[in-house]
Design a protein around this motif. Structure first.
Motif, PDB file in Angstrom:
ATOM      1  N   HIS A 110      -7.799  -9.308   5.731  1.00 59.65           N
ATOM      2  CA  HIS A 110      -7.640  -8.013   4.820  1.00 59.65           C
ATOM      3  C   HIS A 110      -6.072  -7.760   4.528  1.00 59.65           C
ATOM      4  CE1 HIS A 110      -9.355  -3.839   3.763  1.00 59.65           C
ATOM      5  NE2 HIS A 110      -8.013  -3.729   3.680  1.00 59.65           N
ATOM      6  N   GLU A 111      -5.147  -7.627   5.353  1.00 57.50           N
ATOM      7  CA  GLU A 111      -3.969  -7.058   5.220  1.00 57.50           C
ATOM      8  C   GLU A 111      -3.079  -8.268   4.552  1.00 57.50           C
ATOM      9  OE1 GLU A 111      -3.615  -4.309   5.468  1.00 57.50           O
ATOM     10  OE2 GLU A 111      -5.250  -3.862   6.969  1.00 57.50           O
ATOM     11  N   HIS A 146      -3.839  -8.000   0.790  1.00 59.87           N
ATOM     12  CA  HIS A 146      -2.970  -7.129   0.119  1.00 59.87           C
ATOM     13  C   HIS A 146      -1.504  -7.567  -0.319  1.00 59.87           C
ATOM     14  CE1 HIS A 146      -5.052  -3.084   0.427  1.00 59.87           C
ATOM     15  NE2 HIS A 146      -5.382  -3.575   1.855  1.00 59.87           N
ATOM     16  N   CYS A 186     -10.787   0.242   3.348  1.00 59.74           N
ATOM     17  CA  CYS A 186      -9.463   0.277   3.136  1.00 59.74           C
ATOM     18  C   CYS A 186      -8.783   1.532   3.082  1.00 59.74           C
ATOM     19  CB  CYS A 186      -9.326  -0.718   2.051  1.00 59.74           C
ATOM     20  SG  CYS A 186      -7.478  -0.842   1.526  1.00 59.74           S
ATOM     21  N   LEU A 187      -7.782   1.998   3.432  1.00 61.97           N
ATOM     22  CA  LEU A 187      -7.066   3.291   3.076  1.00 61.97           C
ATOM     23  C   LEU A 187      -6.781   3.478   1.536  1.00 61.97           C
ATOM     24  CD1 LEU A 187      -4.503   3.382   6.175  1.00 61.97           C
ATOM     25  CD2 LEU A 187      -6.667   4.577   5.983  1.00 61.97           C
ATOM     26  N   GLN A 224       0.859  -1.198   0.029  1.00 62.43           N
ATOM     27  CA  GLN A 224      -0.034  -0.047  -0.051  1.00 62.43           C
ATOM     28  C   GLN A 224       0.833   1.202   0.083  1.00 62.43           C
ATOM     29  OE1 GLN A 224      -2.674  -1.407   3.275  1.00 62.43           O
ATOM     30  NE2 GLN A 224      -3.914  -0.124   2.311  1.00 62.43           N
TER      31      GLN A 224
HETATM   32 NI    NI Z   1      -6.686  -2.340   3.331  1.00 63.29          NI
END
Ligand code: NI
Length: 180
Positions: A137-138, A141, A95-96, A51
């Motif tokens: 979730h992470e 990524h 999510c960012l 990210q």
């Molecule tokens: Ni996220």
């Protein structure tokens, strides 16, 4: 020093599959520190290295902190891997890297994750609820997967349309001469 920028959908770097970390270097420690800073600043409860544009299997998270409480329990996970799953849970996620959107996602309710810390010690985490959701979730990524990949095709396409429109407006704003 400026904080590292969080990449936003549809940046193709969010779709890369990240490489395993082979050793903890000073750069990796710095990256983890920076990522925690970005996460608390945004604010978020988890952040994965891709990210911020670094395709390495590194995750930071803190599912216990709140701005009001001020209590922080930062965790750094190197090469996290889900080794066991149980049950189903539906959680409203954001999510960012996916601006202005939240949606219900179905995931495993409990997971066991193995990882290493920055001293290369093995960690084993048994998580449930929010912590389990955040881990899944992470770790997604790290494989180039976003939570919008786990919702219905219709909801996803509505979001993609909305996001494209927002990006077009942003571009027009920037192109306008003399705008502030
Ligand atoms: Ni996220």
């Amino acid at each position: 020093m400026a904080l590292r920028e969080v990449l936003k959908f549809p940046d193709p770097r969010l779709r890369q599959v990240s490489e395993p970390v082979s050793e903890v270097t000073p750069e990796l420690r710095e990256l983890a520190r920076d990522m925690l800073e970005v996460m608390y600043d945004e604010p978020g409860i988890g952040l994965a290295a891709p990210q911020v544009g670094v395709p390495q299997r590194l995750v930071v998270m803190d599912t216990e902190w709140s701005e009001e409480g001020g209590r922080r329990n930062p965790r750094v996970l190197v090469n996290p891997q889900i080794v066991h799953r149980e049950g189903r849970i539906v959680w409203t996620e954001g999510c960012l890297s996916v601006p202005d959107f939240q949606a219900e996602v179905e995931r495993s309710e409990r997971v066991r994750v193995v990882a290493r810390d920055l001293d290369w010690k093995e960690l084993e985490i048994d998580a449930s609820g929010l912590e389990a959701v955040c881990l899944q979730h992470e770790i997604d990524h790290l494989d180039g997967i976003l939570f919008i990949d786990r919702i219905s095709r219709l909801k996803r396409s509505l979001y993609v349309k909305k996001r494209k429109k927002a990006l077009r407006l942003e571009e027009q704003e920037q192109a306008r001469p003399g705008s502030l």
